[in-house]
Design a protein around this motif. Structure first.
Motif, PDB file in Angstrom:
ATOM      1  N   ARG A 142       0.854  -1.181   0.000  1.00 63.28           N
ATOM      2  CA  ARG A 142       0.000   0.000   0.000  1.00 63.28           C
ATOM      3  C   ARG A 142       0.888   1.228   0.000  1.00 63.28           C
ATOM      4  O   ARG A 142       2.073   1.167   0.333  1.00 63.28           O
ATOM      5  CB  ARG A 142      -0.931   0.008   1.198  1.00 63.28           C
ATOM      6  N   PHE A 143       0.335   2.350  -0.362  1.00 68.45           N
ATOM      7  CA  PHE A 143       1.091   3.590  -0.371  1.00 68.45           C
ATOM      8  C   PHE A 143       1.214   4.119   1.054  1.00 68.45           C
ATOM      9  O   PHE A 143       0.233   4.145   1.805  1.00 68.45           O
ATOM     10  CB  PHE A 143       0.420   4.635  -1.258  1.00 68.45           C
ATOM     11  N   VAL A 144       2.417   4.521   1.422  1.00 69.15           N
ATOM     12  CA  VAL A 144       2.678   5.143   2.723  1.00 69.15           C
ATOM     13  C   VAL A 144       3.642   6.306   2.497  1.00 69.15           C
ATOM     14  O   VAL A 144       4.342   6.368   1.485  1.00 69.15           O
ATOM     15  CB  VAL A 144       3.300   4.156   3.745  1.00 69.15           C
ATOM     16  N   VAL A 145       3.664   7.223   3.449  1.00 67.42           N
ATOM     17  CA  VAL A 145       4.603   8.339   3.410  1.00 67.42           C
ATOM     18  C   VAL A 145       5.691   8.044   4.437  1.00 67.42           C
ATOM     19  O   VAL A 145       5.410   7.791   5.607  1.00 67.42           O
ATOM     20  CB  VAL A 145       3.911   9.675   3.735  1.00 67.42           C
ATOM     21  N   PHE A 146       6.941   8.041   3.978  1.00 64.71           N
ATOM     22  CA  PHE A 146       8.080   7.868   4.862  1.00 64.71           C
ATOM     23  C   PHE A 146       8.583   9.248   5.259  1.00 64.71           C
ATOM     24  O   PHE A 146       8.755  10.119   4.413  1.00 64.71           O
ATOM     25  CB  PHE A 146       9.202   7.103   4.152  1.00 64.71           C
ATOM     26  N   THR A 190      24.890  11.673   1.252  1.00 66.61           N
ATOM     27  CA  THR A 190      24.997  13.131   1.261  1.00 66.61           C
ATOM     28  C   THR A 190      26.432  13.616   1.142  1.00 66.61           C
ATOM     29  O   THR A 190      26.664  14.753   0.760  1.00 66.61           O
ATOM     30  CB  THR A 190      24.398  13.713   2.554  1.00 66.61           C
ATOM     31  N   GLY A 191      27.406  12.787   1.498  1.00 62.57           N
ATOM     32  CA  GLY A 191      28.804  13.191   1.469  1.00 62.57           C
ATOM     33  C   GLY A 191      29.211  14.020   2.666  1.00 62.57           C
ATOM     34  O   GLY A 191      30.318  14.501   2.767  1.00 62.57           O
ATOM     35  N   ILE A 236      16.752   7.577   9.865  1.00 64.73           N
ATOM     36  CA  ILE A 236      17.712   7.993   8.850  1.00 64.73           C
ATOM     37  C   ILE A 236      17.255   7.463   7.497  1.00 64.73           C
ATOM     38  O   ILE A 236      16.649   6.402   7.414  1.00 64.73           O
ATOM     39  CB  ILE A 236      19.127   7.496   9.223  1.00 64.73           C
ATOM     40  N   SER A 237      17.483   8.236   6.457  1.00 61.83           N
ATOM     41  CA  SER A 237      17.125   7.811   5.101  1.00 61.83           C
ATOM     42  C   SER A 237      18.231   8.254   4.153  1.00 61.83           C
ATOM     43  O   SER A 237      19.256   8.781   4.580  1.00 61.83           O
ATOM     44  CB  SER A 237      15.784   8.417   4.674  1.00 61.83           C
TER      45      SER A 237
END
Length: 83
Positions: free
Chosen positions: A11-15, A61-62, A52-53
């Motif tokens: 299903r669609f979810v927002v992370f 991100t460096g 964290i993502s």
């Protein structure tokens, strides 16, 4: 290939990345909490909060950012400050 190996209840979810506030829409089988968020398309989706993502991870991100959610670094420094 084995049949019915993977779940079919996507299903669609927002992370939501809690370290920088970035949100993105994706599909998941995880059951999020009951918190809902209104997305850009006008629909409401359940929210899954992440520590964290890819938007905050140093590899992507460096930047070398220290993320300490449980105070482990302070405990380490306190334990070894005498030595």
């Amino acid at each position: 290939m084995q049949k019915k190996l993977h779940p079919e209840s996507y299903r669609f979810v927002v992370f939501k990345d809690m370290s920088n506030g970035t949100t993105f829409l994706g599909r998941s089988t995880a059951s999020g909490n009951r918190e809902m968020i209104k997305w850009e398309d006008g629909n409401e989706y359940p929210v899954i909060k992440l520590d964290i993502s890819s938007t905050s991870h140093p590899f992507y991100t460096g930047k070398n950012v220290l993320v300490d959610t449980a105070g482990r670094i302070d405990k380490f420094k306190k334990r070894y400050e005498k030595k």
